[in-house]
Design a protein around this motif. Structure first.
Motif, PDB file in Angstrom:
ATOM      1  N   UNK A 104       0.832  -1.217   0.000  1.00 59.82           N
ATOM      2  CA  UNK A 104       0.000   0.000   0.000  1.00 59.82           C
ATOM      3  C   UNK A 104       0.860   1.258   0.000  1.00 59.82           C
ATOM      4  N   UNK A 105       1.943   1.250   0.769  1.00 58.42           N
ATOM      5  CA  UNK A 105       2.844   2.407   0.781  1.00 58.42           C
ATOM      6  C   UNK A 105       3.472   2.618  -0.598  1.00 58.42           C
ATOM      7  N   UNK A 106       3.897   1.533  -1.240  1.00 57.96           N
ATOM      8  CA  UNK A 106       4.491   1.630  -2.572  1.00 57.96           C
ATOM      9  C   UNK A 106       3.499   2.118  -3.612  1.00 57.96           C
ATOM     10  N   UNK A 107       2.275   1.627  -3.513  1.00 57.82           N
ATOM     11  CA  UNK A 107       1.237   2.056  -4.463  1.00 57.82           C
ATOM     12  C   UNK A 107       0.895   3.528  -4.250  1.00 57.82           C
ATOM     13  N   UNK A 108       0.822   3.956  -3.031  1.00 64.19           N
ATOM     14  CA  UNK A 108       0.520   5.348  -2.729  1.00 64.19           C
ATOM     15  C   UNK A 108       1.631   6.262  -3.239  1.00 64.19           C
ATOM     16  N   UNK A 109       2.864   5.863  -2.996  1.00 63.75           N
ATOM     17  CA  UNK A 109       4.010   6.639  -3.472  1.00 63.75           C
ATOM     18  C   UNK A 109       4.024   6.716  -5.002  1.00 63.75           C
ATOM     19  N   UNK A 110       3.662   5.608  -5.642  1.00 62.98           N
ATOM     20  CA  UNK A 110       3.646   5.571  -7.109  1.00 62.98           C
ATOM     21  C   UNK A 110       2.433   6.234  -7.722  1.00 62.98           C
ATOM     22  N   UNK A 111       1.471   6.638  -6.902  1.00 59.85           N
ATOM     23  CA  UNK A 111       0.274   7.307  -7.404  1.00 59.85           C
ATOM     24  C   UNK A 111      -0.799   6.362  -7.927  1.00 59.85           C
ATOM     25  N   UNK A 112      -0.764   5.125  -7.510  1.00 62.80           N
ATOM     26  CA  UNK A 112      -1.740   4.128  -7.972  1.00 62.80           C
ATOM     27  C   UNK A 112      -2.860   3.983  -6.937  1.00 62.80           C
ATOM     28  N   UNK A 113      -3.720   5.004  -6.859  1.00 65.60           N
ATOM     29  CA  UNK A 113      -4.754   5.079  -5.826  1.00 65.60           C
ATOM     30  C   UNK A 113      -5.942   4.166  -6.103  1.00 65.60           C
ATOM     31  N   UNK A 114      -6.117   3.738  -7.336  1.00 66.36           N
ATOM     32  CA  UNK A 114      -7.280   2.926  -7.686  1.00 66.36           C
ATOM     33  C   UNK A 114      -7.033   1.432  -7.484  1.00 66.36           C
TER      34      UNK A 114
END
Length: 157
Positions: A104-114
């Motif tokens: 989740x942290x990696x996805x948030x950092x990468x901008x993958x909110x969906x």
């Protein structure tokens, strides 16, 4: 009158003898500390007027209760104030929580909110929507957490 004075003197002398025979707080403390040491309880004890106060840290409520019971069973102890602390157990963090947090942290950092993540038994399930061009980036983020398996249920745009 002499008789009353004699009785009063006898009562006073008897009281003084009983008072002198009563164990001192220092003696009680030594006995308490020895009993605690014999049972490997690393706590401190203070004694005032035969009342023992226990302080320290033990690992379980059972040990705390046993230490109090041990001390209260000693003859000269009037009562026990048990101030022993039992710290709460350390929180258990499951591997699933760790994997989910890393992803989740990696996805948030990468901008993958969906992209939504679920983890059960180290098995990651991805849901939500994602651009087809970003799939490799998301999979790198997910695989960095070393999951046992990845179920990709993403809808690609």
């Amino acid at each position: 009158m002499k008789r009353v004075l004699l009785i009063f003197s006898c009562v006073l002398l008897t009281g003084m003898i009983f008072q002198a025979c009563k164990p001192s707080d220092e003696k009680i403390k030594a006995e308490v500390e020895q009993a605690l040491a014999d049972d490997n309880y690393l706590v401190t004890a203070t004694v005032k007027n035969g009342i023992v106060t226990l302080e320290g840290v033990l690992v379980s409520d059972e040990q705390k209760a046993n230490a109090e019971e041990l001390v209260s069973s000693l003859n000269a102890v009037k009562s026990v104030v048990n101030n022993i602390i039992v710290p709460p157990p350390a929180p258990v963090i499951s591997p699933d929580d760790t994997i989910r947090t890393v992803i989740e942290d990696g996805l948030l950092t990468g901008g993958f909110k969906e992209v939504k993540v679920e983890v059960k038994d180290k098995e990651v399930t991805l849901t939500g929507s994602l651009k087809k061009a970003d799939l490799d980036k998301v999979m790198k983020i997910v695989n960095a957490s070393n999951p046992a398996k990845v179920n990709n249920k993403l809808k690609l745009k």
